[in-house]
Design a protein around this motif. Structure first.
Motif, PDB file in Angstrom:
ATOM      1  N   TYR A 297       0.833  -1.195   0.000  1.00 54.57           N
ATOM      2  CA  TYR A 297       0.000   0.000   0.000  1.00 54.57           C
ATOM      3  C   TYR A 297       0.870   1.248   0.000  1.00 54.57           C
ATOM      4  O   TYR A 297       2.087   1.183   0.243  1.00 54.57           O
ATOM      5  N   THR A 298       0.264   2.365  -0.334  1.00 47.38           N
ATOM      6  CA  THR A 298       0.950   3.653  -0.339  1.00 47.38           C
ATOM      7  C   THR A 298       0.093   4.663   0.423  1.00 47.38           C
ATOM      8  O   THR A 298      -1.127   4.490   0.555  1.00 47.38           O
ATOM      9  N   ILE A 299       0.744   5.707   0.918  1.00 48.44           N
ATOM     10  CA  ILE A 299       0.022   6.820   1.535  1.00 48.44           C
ATOM     11  C   ILE A 299       0.562   8.108   0.933  1.00 48.44           C
ATOM     12  O   ILE A 299       1.777   8.268   0.745  1.00 48.44           O
ATOM     13  N   ASN A 300      -0.340   9.001   0.589  1.00 49.82           N
ATOM     14  CA  ASN A 300       0.049  10.264  -0.032  1.00 49.82           C
ATOM     15  C   ASN A 300      -0.754  11.394   0.622  1.00 49.82           C
ATOM     16  O   ASN A 300      -1.994  11.387   0.594  1.00 49.82           O
ATOM     17  N   LYS A 301      -0.019  12.346   1.216  1.00 48.59           N
ATOM     18  CA  LYS A 301      -0.672  13.470   1.887  1.00 48.59           C
ATOM     19  C   LYS A 301      -0.405  14.735   1.098  1.00 48.59           C
ATOM     20  O   LYS A 301       0.744  15.023   0.734  1.00 48.59           O
ATOM     21  N   THR A 302      -1.450  15.500   0.817  1.00 50.77           N
ATOM     22  CA  THR A 302      -1.304  16.731   0.040  1.00 50.77           C
ATOM     23  C   THR A 302      -2.075  17.863   0.701  1.00 50.77           C
ATOM     24  O   THR A 302      -3.005  17.634   1.486  1.00 50.77           O
ATOM     25  N   ASN A 333      -3.700   3.917  -0.821  1.00 51.02           N
ATOM     26  CA  ASN A 333      -3.975   3.108  -2.020  1.00 51.02           C
ATOM     27  C   ASN A 333      -3.441   1.693  -1.816  1.00 51.02           C
ATOM     28  O   ASN A 333      -2.260   1.494  -1.544  1.00 51.02           O
ATOM     29  N   ASN A 334      -4.331   0.697  -1.965  1.00 53.36           N
ATOM     30  CA  ASN A 334      -3.893  -0.700  -1.947  1.00 53.36           C
ATOM     31  C   ASN A 334      -3.438  -1.056  -3.359  1.00 53.36           C
ATOM     32  O   ASN A 334      -4.238  -1.399  -4.224  1.00 53.36           O
ATOM     33  N   ASN A 335      -2.147  -0.957  -3.587  1.00 53.77           N
ATOM     34  CA  ASN A 335      -1.602  -1.247  -4.918  1.00 53.77           C
ATOM     35  C   ASN A 335      -1.039  -2.662  -5.006  1.00 53.77           C
ATOM     36  O   ASN A 335      -0.287  -2.981  -5.920  1.00 53.77           O
ATOM     37  N   GLY A 336      -1.419  -3.511  -4.033  1.00 53.36           N
ATOM     38  CA  GLY A 336      -0.999  -4.910  -4.074  1.00 53.36           C
ATOM     39  C   GLY A 336      -2.075  -5.775  -4.686  1.00 53.36           C
ATOM     40  O   GLY A 336      -2.993  -5.284  -5.357  1.00 53.36           O
ATOM     41  N   SER A 337      -1.976  -7.072  -4.424  1.00 51.17           N
ATOM     42  CA  SER A 337      -2.943  -8.015  -4.999  1.00 51.17           C
ATOM     43  C   SER A 337      -3.660  -8.825  -3.924  1.00 51.17           C
ATOM     44  O   SER A 337      -4.243  -9.863  -4.221  1.00 51.17           O
ATOM     45  N   SER A 338      -3.625  -8.343  -2.680  1.00 54.68           N
ATOM     46  CA  SER A 338      -4.385  -8.984  -1.615  1.00 54.68           C
ATOM     47  C   SER A 338      -4.999  -7.907  -0.737  1.00 54.68           C
ATOM     48  O   SER A 338      -4.504  -6.778  -0.674  1.00 54.68           O
ATOM     49  N   HIS A 339      -6.107  -8.238  -0.083  1.00 59.14           N
ATOM     50  CA  HIS A 339      -6.781  -7.232   0.731  1.00 59.14           C
ATOM     51  C   HIS A 339      -6.014  -7.012   2.036  1.00 59.14           C
ATOM     52  O   HIS A 339      -5.259  -7.883   2.499  1.00 59.14           O
ATOM     53  N   ASP A 367      -9.548  -3.422   0.009  1.00 57.11           N
ATOM     54  CA  ASP A 367      -9.413  -4.451  -1.018  1.00 57.11           C
ATOM     55  C   ASP A 367      -8.324  -4.083  -2.014  1.00 57.11           C
ATOM     56  O   ASP A 367      -7.956  -2.905  -2.169  1.00 57.11           O
ATOM     57  N   ALA A 368      -7.827  -5.086  -2.703  1.00 55.73           N
ATOM     58  CA  ALA A 368      -6.822  -4.846  -3.737  1.00 55.73           C
ATOM     59  C   ALA A 368      -7.377  -3.866  -4.760  1.00 55.73           C
ATOM     60  O   ALA A 368      -8.484  -4.029  -5.270  1.00 55.73           O
ATOM     61  N   GLY A 369      -6.620  -2.823  -5.037  1.00 52.35           N
ATOM     62  CA  GLY A 369      -7.044  -1.797  -5.987  1.00 52.35           C
ATOM     63  C   GLY A 369      -7.919  -0.716  -5.389  1.00 52.35           C
ATOM     64  O   GLY A 369      -8.225   0.274  -6.061  1.00 52.35           O
ATOM     65  N   GLU A 370      -8.331  -0.878  -4.144  1.00 53.64           N
ATOM     66  CA  GLU A 370      -9.213   0.107  -3.514  1.00 53.64           C
ATOM     67  C   GLU A 370      -8.401   1.295  -2.999  1.00 53.64           C
ATOM     68  O   GLU A 370      -7.253   1.147  -2.572  1.00 53.64           O
TER      69      GLU A 370
END
Length: 492
Positions: A297-302, A333-339, A367-370
């Protein structure tokens, strides 16, 4: 046909013959005549099953016009059942005086897998009759067939093939055979291993293996497995696709897996028990691959914008006065392939956050992609501006901005954080204004008229900047000591 005047007068004639074949061996069950596969008169070269045997039917003596055809075929009971018989009726036409016609009847022999039949099988000519004379004139009359029971002995010498397939799976660089179940992650390539064997005592023909690619309901993605060793050309058809008795053929297939979950993959082997009117043998086996997702996952703060204390948009987006409101957006962002579970986002500077939005069912699981989005606001204090910025822990750092860090945690991964800095513009400025408030009791407009007149002055110092000013001192050599200041009523 006998060379008699009656035969001459009635020719050409048509006859029917009834045959009976045992559908089970007379001793121990396991062999049966099960299907009449060919009926004809062999006028041409015989495609004999036995090499180097005579391939001409020398017993035929006629004009070449007779045709033999199967008109009916029935089984009186199941194969390999005592007293079950295969019955067939054969019609033979264009029989003329002095002719001798040989009818060939090919009957397929069936063997029960795993059995050891004994005794024999028998074929009988049970009846023969005249049906037409002079070509197409109906007629009746019995024809003597004599004792025509033909035994097929040495049943115990029958040889039958068997088919077995074993499918396993291993890693891309692993060796075969592999294992029944393998666990990998998405994007990995696995090697499927196939071993086809013939534990019987007769060859298998036209052997092939089809893999369903883990989708049994969708045949469009099925693929044929190449068996790279063990097959030869036994039947002489030019294809190395036959498996000798006791033989083993092997092959592999490399497959890259991108779908998570348990993939149950079925391979089906097929082979014929003969190359004349064959029965196809089949066997299948499965291998299972458990494909696990890759958690990430990633985290982005703006900073989405700055508003003035009155909540109006700040045109330049710069923090320059106490009460300014900084609006933040935090995206996970869940940029992996598992929840991911147990997802929590914290921001000490902002406190309680609004959100998340984007959390679709099942709720509470990233979820993945969520993508989840949070928002939060920070109201700038005068102290923030005086200190020329604060660190993420709210301590003064004099670096010219307000630092702010958001952190995300989940059950599957280590925490991640992201920071954003809102620049501060410091403006140090003040003005001084000195005025006469009274002259000799005559007001600010009065005139000095004599010695001893008192002039009252007021000196006003205004901080027109955006930071607090320290060590402020006002001097006036003429006046000396002054009273004040008044207006210093904001702590400190």
């Amino acid at each position: 046909m006998d060379d008699t005047q009656s035969a001459i007068n009635d020719g050409p004639q048509t006859i029917e013959m009834d045959f009976s074949f045992l559908a089970d061996s007379t001793g121990q069950s396991g062999a049966a005549f099960g299907d009449i596969v060919n009926v004809k008169v062999n006028y041409n070269t015989i495609e004999d099953l036995i090499p180097d045997e005579n391939n001409i039917d020398d017993g035929i003596k006629d004009d070449g016009g007779s045709v033999a055809a199967l008109t009916s075929e029935t089984l009186t009971g199941p194969l390999f059942t005592p007293k079950s018989e295969l019955h067939g009726t054969v019609k033979l036409d264009d029989i003329e005086t002095g002719e001798q016609v040989v009818v060939r009847i090919d009957v397929k022999l069936f063997c029960k897998p795993g059995s050891t039949p004994t005794g024999n099988l028998q074929a009988d000519l049970t009846d023969a009759r005249l049906t037409f004379i002079n070509g197409n004139t109906p007629a009746t009359g019995a024809i003597s067939g004599g004792a025509q029971t033909i035994p097929l002995k040495q049943i115990n010498d029958l040889r039958t093939p068997e088919l077995d397939i074993q499918k396993t799976v291993t890693t891309a660089d692993g060796t075969c055979p592999g294992v029944e179940t393998l666990t990998v992650t998405t994007g990995n390539t696995v090697k499927y291993c196939y071993m086809v064997s013939n534990p019987g005592d007769a060859p298998l023909y036209n052997v092939n293996v089809i893999d369903d690619a883990g989708t049994p309901s969708n045949q469009t993605d099925d693929f044929t497995v190449t068996l790279s060793s063990g097959l030869t050309d036994i039947d002489g058809d030019g294809d190395a696709d036959d498996l000798a008795a006791g033989g083993i053929a092997t092959g592999t297939a490399m497959v890259t897996l991108s779908t998570t979950g348990a993939i149950v993959n079925t391979a089906t082997a097929e082979g014929d028990d003969s190359f004349i009117e064959p029965t196809q043998l089949t066997d299948n086996d499965i291998a299972t691959v458990i494909v696990e997702g890759i958690p990430s996952y990633t985290i982005n703060k703006t900073i989405e914008g700055v508003k003035n204390p009155d909540n109006s948009p700040d045109a330049d987006g710069i923090v320059d006065e106490a009460g300014d409101i900084i609006h933040y957006k935090i995206v996970v962002n869940n940029n992996g392939s598992s929840h991911l579970t147990g997802v929590i986002v914290t921001d000490p500077l902002l406190g309680a956050l609004a959100g998340p939005t984007g959390d679709n069912a099942p709720m509470g699981i990233l979820d993945a992609g969520e993508i989840w989005t949070y928002t939060g606001d920070y109201t700038v204090t005068q102290e923030d501006i005086n200190n020329n910025g604060i660190a993420a822990d709210s301590s003064p750092d004099n670096d010219g901005d307000i630092d702010n860090t958001a952190t995300v945690v989940c059950s599957e991964l280590d925490p991640l954080d992201d920071s954003e800095a809102a620049p501060i513009e410091q403006k140090a400025s003040y003005v001084i204004d000195k005025t006469i408030t009274d002259v000799a009791g005559k007001g600010p407009e009065g005139n000095v008229t004599g010695a001893g007149d008192v002039i009252a002055y007021q000196i006003t110092v205004t901080n027109d900047g955006n930071i607090d000013l320290t060590n402020v001192t006002v001097t006036d050599p003429l006046l000396g000591t002054m009273t004040g200041p008044m207006g210093d009523d904001i702590a400190p």
